[in-house]
Motif scaffolding. Sequence first.
Motif, PDB file in Angstrom:
ATOM      1  N   PRO A   1     -10.281   1.936  -5.697  1.00  0.00           N
ATOM      2  CA  PRO A   1      -9.249   2.412  -4.764  1.00  0.00           C
ATOM      3  C   PRO A   1      -9.002   3.920  -4.841  1.00  0.00           C
ATOM      4  O   PRO A   1      -8.073   4.402  -4.198  1.00  0.00           O
TER       5      PRO A   1
ATOM      6  N   LEU B   1       0.834  -1.202   0.000  1.00  0.00           N
ATOM      7  CA  LEU B   1       0.000   0.000   0.000  1.00  0.00           C
ATOM      8  C   LEU B   1       0.873   1.258   0.000  1.00  0.00           C
ATOM      9  O   LEU B   1       0.575   2.228  -0.717  1.00  0.00           O
TER      10      LEU B   1
ATOM     11  N   SER C   1      -6.100  -2.431  -4.227  1.00  0.00           N
ATOM     12  CA  SER C   1      -4.957  -1.794  -3.554  1.00  0.00           C
ATOM     13  C   SER C   1      -4.401  -0.626  -4.343  1.00  0.00           C
ATOM     14  O   SER C   1      -3.463   0.039  -3.889  1.00  0.00           O
ATOM     15  N   GLY C   2      -4.972  -0.357  -5.519  1.00  0.00           N
ATOM     16  CA  GLY C   2      -4.610   0.830  -6.280  1.00  0.00           C
ATOM     17  C   GLY C   2      -3.378   0.670  -7.138  1.00  0.00           C
ATOM     18  O   GLY C   2      -2.629  -0.290  -7.029  1.00  0.00           O
TER      19      GLY C   2
ATOM     20  N   ALA D   1      -7.698   2.729  -0.708  1.00  0.00           N
ATOM     21  CA  ALA D   1      -7.135   1.448  -1.142  1.00  0.00           C
ATOM     22  C   ALA D   1      -7.381   0.409  -0.051  1.00  0.00           C
ATOM     23  O   ALA D   1      -7.415   0.728   1.133  1.00  0.00           O
TER      24      ALA D   1
ATOM     25  N   ASN E   1       2.336   2.008  -3.230  1.00  0.00           N
ATOM     26  CA  ASN E   1       1.317   2.546  -4.133  1.00  0.00           C
ATOM     27  C   ASN E   1       0.915   3.972  -3.751  1.00  0.00           C
ATOM     28  O   ASN E   1      -0.098   4.481  -4.203  1.00  0.00           O
TER      29      ASN E   1
ATOM     30  N   ALA F   1      -6.054   4.424   2.943  1.00  0.00           N
ATOM     31  CA  ALA F   1      -5.935   2.976   2.731  1.00  0.00           C
ATOM     32  C   ALA F   1      -6.388   2.256   3.994  1.00  0.00           C
ATOM     33  O   ALA F   1      -6.362   2.825   5.087  1.00  0.00           O
TER      34      ALA F   1
ATOM     35  N   ARG G   1       0.212   5.287  -0.638  1.00  0.00           N
ATOM     36  CA  ARG G   1      -0.691   5.511   0.491  1.00  0.00           C
ATOM     37  C   ARG G   1       0.129   5.766   1.757  1.00  0.00           C
ATOM     38  O   ARG G   1       0.994   4.959   2.112  1.00  0.00           O
TER      39      ARG G   1
END
Length: 387
Positions: free
Chosen positions: A272, A177, A337-338, A276, A180, A248, A182
Amino acid sequence: MNKKASLKDIANHLGVSTALVSYVINNKEKKARVGLEMAEKIRKAAIEFNYQPNLIAQSLKIGKTNTIGLIVADISNPFFSLIARIIEDEARKHGYVVIFGSSDESAEKSQLLIDVFLNRQVDAFIIAPSENTEQQIRTLQKRGVPVVLVDRYFPSIEADGVMINNFQAAYQAVEHLIQNGRDKIGMMTYDNHLVHMQERVNGYKEAMKDNGIRFRNTWLKKVSYQRITRDLAAELKSLLQPQLQVNAFFFATNSLAVESLKVINKLGIRVPEDLAIISFDESDAFDLFYPPVTYVSQSVEDIGRRAVDLILARITDMKSKYARVVVEAKLVIRSSSGKKLKEMPGEKRMKEIPEEKRLKEIPGGKNQKEISGGKKLKEISGKARTR
């Protein structure tokens, strides 16, 4: 009510001794040097007479029932129901029957099930222990009853067990996460002191610490298993309303994720884009949610098979060293989870967890050996096979 056929009835019908019939029925004809033709006649007669062996009498005679008592925390949870099915199938291959029950995360119900199974003369137990059941496990061990723990363990008890590295799995899920983009990550877990849950929380916190994100107590939400419907929505909304305080969320179990997704949907929060999501364990409900949910996948096949291996070995040798098997977990990356929003400084891939932060050996485990089933968490992209 028709009288049940006996060995004597079959013997009289064929004009042979009761002992001869008994040898064949119990698959000991070679030992008794019974001819193939006579053995076939006896088995055919047993079918015609609808002979049913007295299992209770047999168990009293040989001190064994070939049954295993399985206690899981929640049989309605797909994770446990799948493990139960695999254990049942694997045990059958070795001539064992499995009887099982669900403790519903209750120490009291767990004890009731243990008492019932002991009265049924089970040969051994496979248990996913609920909170406050340490003494129940110790008592079984003192009585000389073989026990294998699955999914969970107690640091203060030496026992055979099968589990994953919960700390590492949570660490790398949360780091995914972070990678990505977050940086405000909430977590929902059950409010208990079970070690596997604590390890997931610790992995979540450590991943943020190692990536320079300061943990906030308000980001960690805990709900009671018995009051999940009442408590979960309120705890979740405290972070999502009137505005999002996190970008997230990591859910410690699939049951928490499923209930939370219902709330998130009702609030109109986009996944997301706004939030996310990653969950521990798979759920069929994830296939109905859009976008598909990223989750930590535990190999229920490996857990079930290794649990049966351990319990059979313990039945055979009660004095051997205790073994703890750590099976592999995988991060199944899907859309929830994006996309990667930014590259972490100097990072091209997930970090290897330092040795000192991995699953620790059980304290005092001089008779404990660890058997790795592949401890490093792997990433796999796309949709996993629906179980």
